[in-house]
Motif scaffolding. Structure first.
Motif, short mmCIF file in Angstrom:
data_model
loop_
_atom_site.label_atom_id
_atom_site.label_comp_id
_atom_site.label_asym_id
_atom_site.label_seq_id
_atom_site.Cartn_x
_atom_site.Cartn_y
_atom_site.Cartn_z
N TYR A 3 0.93 -1.45 -0.04
CA TYR A 3 -0.15 0.24 0.10
C TYR A 3 1.53 0.88 -0.24
N LEU A 4 0.59 2.24 -0.38
CA LEU A 4 1.16 3.65 -0.66
C LEU A 4 0.15 4.72 -0.64
N LEU A 29 -4.91 10.93 5.50
CA LEU A 29 -4.28 10.18 4.66
C LEU A 29 -5.03 9.09 4.00
N VAL A 30 -4.26 8.60 2.57
CA VAL A 30 -5.10 7.71 2.08
C VAL A 30 -4.20 6.64 1.81
N LEU A 65 -9.02 1.34 -1.54
CA LEU A 65 -8.60 2.76 -1.16
C LEU A 65 -8.71 2.58 0.72
N CYS A 66 -7.72 3.03 1.56
CA CYS A 66 -7.78 2.95 3.10
C CYS A 66 -7.50 4.27 3.51
N LEU A 77 -6.90 -3.81 5.00
CA LEU A 77 -7.26 -4.81 4.18
C LEU A 77 -8.95 -4.79 3.63
N GLY A 78 -9.58 -4.43 4.47
CA GLY A 78 -11.31 -4.19 4.22
C GLY A 78 -12.11 -4.98 5.73
N GLU A 79 -12.91 -4.88 5.80
CA GLU A 79 -12.97 -5.68 7.05
C GLU A 79 -13.91 -7.02 6.02
#
Length: 705
Positions: free
Chosen positions: A186-187, A202-203, A238-239, A272-274
């Motif tokens: 992830y960047l 921050l994304v 995206l996070c 990572l996501g739920e």
């Protein structure tokens, strides 16, 4: 985001394995033979980088062992592993301690032999450190020397990357499958550059994933399903990292953490996501990527459940990989910004579009020296001049750097200013030489300045140390024009000489820089001769009565460049001379008298009737009367009136007064001041140009009326 499978070679049974071929990916370590990245990683290293390696037989595995690290009379290198005698079976020889008793083979000061559980002929038993049963498949690397060698090879692969994608791919290829079975990178989006302070939240964006294919393992057999592999392609793109969240705390801490750590229990689901899971225990590592000033991303290393989990020392390996990758990404972003600045600088220094001049068609090309040197000192220009003439300029500042481009921009601006004064070509070069000396003592450049007159079908050329132009005639004959070479700009104290030559209709003039004809493989005159031959051969393809298309001709010229011919940047300017036929030109000298405006109207009307443009009589007579009246009012010498018929009707009025007319709004009580207002409203275009002998006021009308 891209997802990739890490290729690897299938392995044959022991005793039938051929020598391992060189891996085409360079620094990517081959799949391990006896453990996750321990002895297998070391066996992938060049022979001169291995220590303590001994062939146990023609059909047996390579085994290696080492004696305990003790200081002996041999010197400071006595702690290095020693080769095991043939037939030792990989069991280290006992060493004596200071008390005279035999040292334990698994003491913390000794380097143990690689764990070969699952390998045919290898001993079985519990783990040495934990006492737990050994899992099936390759065992984990245990020796610090192997870890150091793996980290060295991986960081070298990462460091070879120049752009962002190469560095991220180097990280993935170096770690899968040697260190982990899967990786997610992830960047930050967008990535900050240098000291830039991001303003938004921050994304993190998923940049790349890599994993072992699910249908095979590193030994060529079936691979048990990795718990996270089904979620790799569906991991969150995206996070957004919330302030104070578990993920924010892990990123702030910089150090890698296991998935079962307290901080990672909430950080991984957020990243990572739920609903997406990772292998439990110590089979996942979350490593923040921190650049020089801030966190720029995160990497997740994963191992399948049947493989040996990560150890505490593997956190140090992950930290090294993350640090080198982050610093490389920082450098790649800075390089990308510099390349963007170079591209923008070069784009603004060169003409965005070439002017549409009367009686001549133009085409141009520019090629940088290399992808890593996108900016240089070569330039070209085409400048419209009074009397439907056009100035053609090509130059080359020494070097291809930001400094060269900056000097080129100043010289190009100076040439445009001097051309606007309608100075002779040799005078333009003289003033450019003075300007280069004012910029510095080592500011050297070559330049060729030519002025084409479509009415007289003549061209005047002055040269300052530049390669001579090549003229391609309509019949297909190409010749190198004999132009006095002159000294380069910046030398000072030299005179420049101009030569006037014929420019027949249908001919093509090619101006270029030395990067087109000179390289390490050929000298400049050999390159010029090859250019002349290429032009002549290209002209033969279209026949003697049809010149080759101008854009296609430029492409053909650049195709003559070979693989070793790109040592310098290249500027190319091609001009196709169409000219203006004498029957389309009407020219008169008029005395500055009160009756001159009326005579000018009659002369213009007669020319329009001869050309069949009587529908323009009213507009032309009105505008000619206004412009000529203004010239008669201030001129002391005869004025000139010229009409040109091309795709438009152009009228030019010249006098000996250098002051240019200025458009202004006349007041209701003013008796004059409305002439230029009428010209501005009725003409398609109009303008005024200062000459060395006065000025020219011109306007254009569409022939359709």
């Amino acid at each position: 985001m891209t997802e990739h499978f890490s290729p690897y070679e299938g392995r044959e049974a022991p005793g039938a394995r051929p020598p391992a071929p060189a891996d085409p990916r360079g620094a990517l370590l081959r799949a391990p033979e006896t453990d996750a990245y321990g002895s297998g990683a070391m066996n992938a290293l060049p022979a001169q980088a291995r220590t303590g390696e001994q062939d146990a037989g023609a059909g047996s595995e390579h085994a290696q062992s080492a004696t305990p690290a003790t200081e002996g009379p041999e010197g400071p290198d006595s702690h290095r592993p020693r080769p095991v005698p043939e037939g030792a079976g990989g069991v280290p020889a006992p060493a004596r301690s200071d008390s005279g008793t035999a040292a334990r083979p698994d003491s913390e000061s000794a380097m143990t032999a690689p764990d070969t559980t699952g390998v045919p002929g290898a001993p079985d038993g519990p783990e040495r450190r934990t006492g737990r049963p050994r899992p099936p498949g390759p065992a984990a690397m245990r020796r610090d020397g192997d870890r150091l060698r793996f980290v060295g090879a991986a960081t070298r692969r990462i460091a070879r990357g120049i752009d962002l994608d190469e560095i991220v791919m180097g990280l993935c290829r170096a770690t899968v499958p040697t260190f982990s079975d899967a990786i997610l990178v992830y960047l930050r989006d967008p990535l900050p550059v240098g000291d830039e302070r991001p303003a938004g939240p921050l994304v993190l964006r998923l940049r790349r994933t890599d994993r072992i294919p699910e249908d095979q393992d590193t030994d060529g057999g079936a691979l048990p399903a990795l718990q996270v592999q089904s979620d790799l392609s569906s991991a969150a793109e995206l996070c957004e990292v919330r302030v104070g969240s578990a993920l924010a705390e892990v990123l702030r801490g910089v150090r890698p953490v296991f998935a079962d750590a307290t901080a990672a229990l909430g950080a991984l689901p957020e990243l990572l996501g739920e609903g997406r899971t990772v292998p439990g225990g110590q089979r996942a590592v979350l490593a923040p990527l921190r650049g020089r000033r801030r966190v720029i991303g995160a990497a997740v290393f994963l191992r399948r459940p049947d493989r040996h989990p990560f150890e505490a020392d593997d956190l140090l390996v992950a930290a090294q990989l993350a640090t080198h990758s982050a610093l490389g990404i920082d450098k790649a972003v800075l390089y990308g910004r510099e390349a963007y600045i170079a591209d923008e600088l070069q784009r603004t220094m060169l003409p965005e579009t070439l002017p549409r001049a009367t009686g001549v068609r133009l085409a141009s090309r520019y090629l940088p020296a290399a992808e890593t040197a996108r900016v240089g000192g070569d330039w070209y220009d085409a400048i419209p001049l009074p009397g439907s003439r056009v100035a053609l300029v090509v130059g080359d500042v020494m070097g291809h750097s930001m400094t060269s481009a900056a000097i080129m921009g100043q010289l190009r601006t100076t040439a445009q200013t001097l051309a606007g004064l309608d100075l002779p070509p040799q005078e333009v070069l003289h003033h450019l030489d003075e300007q280069a000396q004012r910029l510095g003592s080592d500011r050297m450049a070559t330049c060729l300045y030519a002025v084409y007159d479509p009415v007289s079908h003549r061209i005047t050329i002055a040269n300052a140390g530049h390669p001579p132009p090549v003229l391609l005639h309509l019949g297909g004959r190409a010749e190198v024009l004999r132009v006095p070479p002159g000294a380069p700009i910046g030398v000072g104290g030299v005179d420049f000489e101009a030569v006037e030559l014929d420019a027949p209709a249908g001919a093509t003039l090619l101006l270029y820089t030395d990067g087109l004809v000179e390289s390490r493989l050929r000298d400049v005159w050999t390159g010029i001769e090859q250019l002349r031959e290429r032009l002549a051969a290209t002209a033969q393809l279209t026949g003697p009565d049809h010149p080759p298309p101008l854009e296609a001709l430029c492409d053909e010229v650049l195709d003559m460049l070979g693989p070793g011919d790109r040592d310098d940047d290249i500027a190319l300017l091609a001009a196709r001379f169409d000219g203006i036929a004498p029957s389309d030109v009407a020219y008169w000298f008029l005395e500055p008298e009160d009756a001159t405006p009326a005579r000018a109207r009659r002369l213009a009307r007669s020319a329009l009737e001869r050309w069949g443009l009587t529908e323009l009589n009213d507009a032309v007579e009105l505008l000619v009367s206004e412009v000529v009246t203004n010239a008669v009012r201030y001129a002391t010498r005869p004025i000139t009136l010229r009409l040109l018929r091309t795709d438009v009707l152009r009228c030019e009025v010249g006098d000996d007064v250098p002051q240019l007319p200025r458009l202004r709004q006349a007041r209701a009580t003013d008796e004059g001041g409305r002439g230029l207002y009428l010209v501005n409203r009725l003409a398609r275009r109009w303008g005024a140009t200062r000459l060395s002998t006065g000025k020219v006021v011109w306007f254009e009308l569409n022939q359709s009326g």
